[in-house]
Scaffold this motif. Structure first.
Motif, PDB file in Angstrom:
ATOM      1  N   LEU A  34       0.807  -1.228   0.000  1.00  0.00           N
ATOM      2  CA  LEU A  34       0.000   0.000   0.000  1.00  0.00           C
ATOM      3  C   LEU A  34       0.840   1.277   0.000  1.00  0.00           C
ATOM      4  CD1 LEU A  34      -3.015  -0.990   2.329  1.00  0.00           C
ATOM      5  CD2 LEU A  34      -2.910  -1.028  -0.166  1.00  0.00           C
ATOM      6  N   ASN A  35       2.111   1.179  -0.401  1.00  0.00           N
ATOM      7  CA  ASN A  35       2.920   2.398  -0.503  1.00  0.00           C
ATOM      8  C   ASN A  35       2.414   3.283  -1.632  1.00  0.00           C
ATOM      9  OD1 ASN A  35       4.457   1.682   1.608  1.00  0.00           O
ATOM     10  ND2 ASN A  35       6.382   1.427   0.477  1.00  0.00           N
ATOM     11  N   THR A  36       2.131   2.655  -2.768  1.00  0.00           N
ATOM     12  CA  THR A  36       1.564   3.430  -3.881  1.00  0.00           C
ATOM     13  C   THR A  36       0.194   2.888  -4.286  1.00  0.00           C
ATOM     14  OG1 THR A  36       2.769   2.056  -5.467  1.00  0.00           O
ATOM     15  CG2 THR A  36       3.824   4.099  -4.812  1.00  0.00           C
ATOM     16  N   GLY A  37      -0.205   1.754  -3.742  1.00  0.00           N
ATOM     17  CA  GLY A  37      -1.520   1.180  -4.036  1.00  0.00           C
ATOM     18  C   GLY A  37      -2.586   1.796  -3.132  1.00  0.00           C
ATOM     19  N   HIS A  38      -3.846   1.452  -3.419  1.00  0.00           N
ATOM     20  CA  HIS A  38      -4.967   2.061  -2.691  1.00  0.00           C
ATOM     21  C   HIS A  38      -5.915   0.973  -2.204  1.00  0.00           C
ATOM     22  CE1 HIS A  38      -3.773   5.860  -4.582  1.00  0.00           C
ATOM     23  NE2 HIS A  38      -3.594   5.136  -5.669  1.00  0.00           N
ATOM     24  N   LEU A  39      -6.255   1.045  -0.915  1.00  0.00           N
ATOM     25  CA  LEU A  39      -7.222   0.076  -0.365  1.00  0.00           C
ATOM     26  C   LEU A  39      -8.543   0.145  -1.111  1.00  0.00           C
ATOM     27  CD1 LEU A  39      -7.277  -0.060   3.538  1.00  0.00           C
ATOM     28  CD2 LEU A  39      -6.885  -1.922   1.901  1.00  0.00           C
ATOM     29  N   ASP A  40      -8.950   1.356  -1.488  1.00  0.00           N
ATOM     30  CA  ASP A  40     -10.233   1.532  -2.182  1.00  0.00           C
ATOM     31  C   ASP A  40     -10.250   0.908  -3.572  1.00  0.00           C
ATOM     32  OD1 ASP A  40     -11.375   2.782  -0.109  1.00  0.00           O
ATOM     33  OD2 ASP A  40     -11.330   4.803  -0.939  1.00  0.00           O
ATOM     34  N   ALA A  41      -9.067   0.580  -4.101  1.00  0.00           N
ATOM     35  CA  ALA A  41      -9.017  -0.025  -5.440  1.00  0.00           C
ATOM     36  C   ALA A  41      -9.203  -1.541  -5.372  1.00  0.00           C
ATOM     37  CB  ALA A  41      -7.691   0.311  -6.107  1.00  0.00           C
ATOM     38  N   LEU A  42      -9.193  -2.065  -4.136  1.00  0.00           N
ATOM     39  CA  LEU A  42      -9.238  -3.519  -3.967  1.00  0.00           C
ATOM     40  C   LEU A  42     -10.643  -4.081  -4.085  1.00  0.00           C
ATOM     41  CD1 LEU A  42      -6.867  -4.536  -1.073  1.00  0.00           C
ATOM     42  CD2 LEU A  42      -6.884  -5.372  -3.428  1.00  0.00           C
ATOM     43  N   ASP A  43     -10.770  -5.178  -4.797  1.00  0.00           N
ATOM     44  CA  ASP A  43     -12.052  -5.861  -4.925  1.00  0.00           C
ATOM     45  C   ASP A  43     -12.296  -6.676  -3.659  1.00  0.00           C
ATOM     46  OD1 ASP A  43     -14.045  -7.856  -5.770  1.00  0.00           O
ATOM     47  OD2 ASP A  43     -13.687  -7.004  -7.765  1.00  0.00           O
ATOM     48  N   SER A  44     -13.485  -6.530  -3.072  1.00  0.00           N
ATOM     49  CA  SER A  44     -13.744  -7.198  -1.786  1.00  0.00           C
ATOM     50  C   SER A  44     -13.811  -8.721  -1.926  1.00  0.00           C
ATOM     51  CB  SER A  44     -15.035  -6.659  -1.175  1.00  0.00           C
ATOM     52  OG  SER A  44     -16.079  -6.857  -2.090  1.00  0.00           O
TER      53      SER A  44
END
Ligand code: UFG
Length: 329
Positions: A34-44
């Protein structure tokens, strides 16, 4: 059901792949620091581990617990300009990260990997289109790390039988059709998100870097390929490895190019208003023209890009106009 471990699955290209692998019926496990990734981009629907791939102990435990059938690797830093200023960070994240990932794959008996590579491995090429036989001569640390990562896989194939497909993307662009996930980099350096910041009133104008290139309108030409077309190639690549095929390198692009000016015109069509542009000096290290030959991927993977330039711009606009400041987290 086959299980795919997607490393870097919360980033731009990774998150679109996670969706497509799930939609195609795969069991998906995501690792991202999650350094450059986004939790909100993750599929549940995907199982998620927050982990840095350089943390060998943690990574190995995940491999032992999850027992994936294959790995798709997106976990790398990817900003060319930043890589020129902080090369060692790029060597650590990208090259050392790959070293640990391959060690863990070898030690846990996972022997299939699809890798996110880049046209940046070729450098400043004069002859178009670029084929997989075009000599590689990266001109920045980012491209150098991607080439090194490819070489590491090559030698691990010879020594340990780890089979790989390396996908050299040209200009990844666009967003999921409904605009729910898309491109959010910090700092943002890519053309399409920056163009779209103008109609969103986040910037006054788009700077066109150089109008004196030897191209049809003087501005740089790039081969923009939709992120879901890229994802489709990843699914096809892992399936190609599951069939027992040998390691390969493929270019992924449309085989066609658009100039910076043409991209601005396309954005104006989609947004429905004029987008202010100003001409600025050339950006250091920008080749005039980069266009892929996608013949090999078409022939061997049976991959054909389906998204038009209009669909690229439309989907990008859907994402950016609904995520004006990017993802929340
Ligand atoms: N550009 C502008 N103005 C801007 C931003 C970009 O005119 O504000 C131009 C650039 O000069 C270039 C084109 O738009 O001609 C595309 O630029 P991007 O930064 O969007 O993409 P690049 O072609 O520089 O980079 C892409 C990938 C990299 C990869 C590289 C390989 O994003 O990851 O191709 O050459 F390394």
């Amino acid at each position: 059901m086959k299980k795919i471990l997607i490393v870097g699955g919360a980033g731009y290209i990774g998150s679109h792949n996670v969706r497509l692998f799930l939609d195609r019926g795969y069991d998906v496990v995501v690792i991202d620091n999650l350094n450059t990734g986004h939790l909100d981009a993750l599929d549940s629907r995907a199982k998620f581990y927050k982990c840095d791939i350089r943390n060998k102990e943690e990574l190995k435990k995940i491999f032992l617990d999850e027992k994936p059938d294959g790995v798709v690797h997106f976990a790398a830093l990817s900003l060319v300009g930043v890589s020129m200023k902080q090369p060692l960070e790029y060597f650590s994240n990208n090259v050392y990260g790959m070293q640990i990932l391959l060690e863990v794959m070898h030690e846990t008996g996972v022997n299939k990997i699809v890798f996110s590579s880049s046209a940046a491995t070729y450098g400043d090429v004069k002859e178009m289109p670029i084929t997989e036989d075009t000599p590689t001569n990266p001109i920045n640390p980012y491209g150098e790390t991607k080439l090194m990562m490819e070489k590491m896989m090559k030698w691990c194939d010879i020594a340990y039988g780890i089979k790989y497909v390396s996908l050299r993307y040209f200009n990844a662009a666009g967003a999921y059709d409904d605009g729910s996930i898309g491109e959010d980099h910090n700092p943002e350096t890519h053309l399409i998100p920056l163009i779209l910041q103008v109609p969103l009133a986040k910037r006054d104008h788009i700077s066109v870097f150089g109008d004196d290139y030897d191209t049809r309108d003087g501005t740089c030409i790039r081969d923009y390929i939709h992120v879901m077309d890229l994802a489709d190639a990843h699914v096809k690549a892992i399936e190609y490895l599951f069939k027992g095929n040998d390691s390969q390198i493929f270019n992924l692009g449309t085989g066609d190019g658009q100039s910076v000016k043409e991209m601005i015109i396309e954005a104006e069509k989609v947004v429905g208003k004029e987008i202010k542009k100003e001409f600025a000096p050339r950006r250091a290290g920008d080749p005039a023209k980069l266009i892929a030959s996608n013949k090999k991927a078409k022939e061997i993977l049976g991959w054909t890009p389906k998204y038009t330039l209009h669909m690229i711009m439309e989907s990008a606009w859907k994402f950016h106009s609904t995520h004006k400041d990017g993802y929340k987290k």
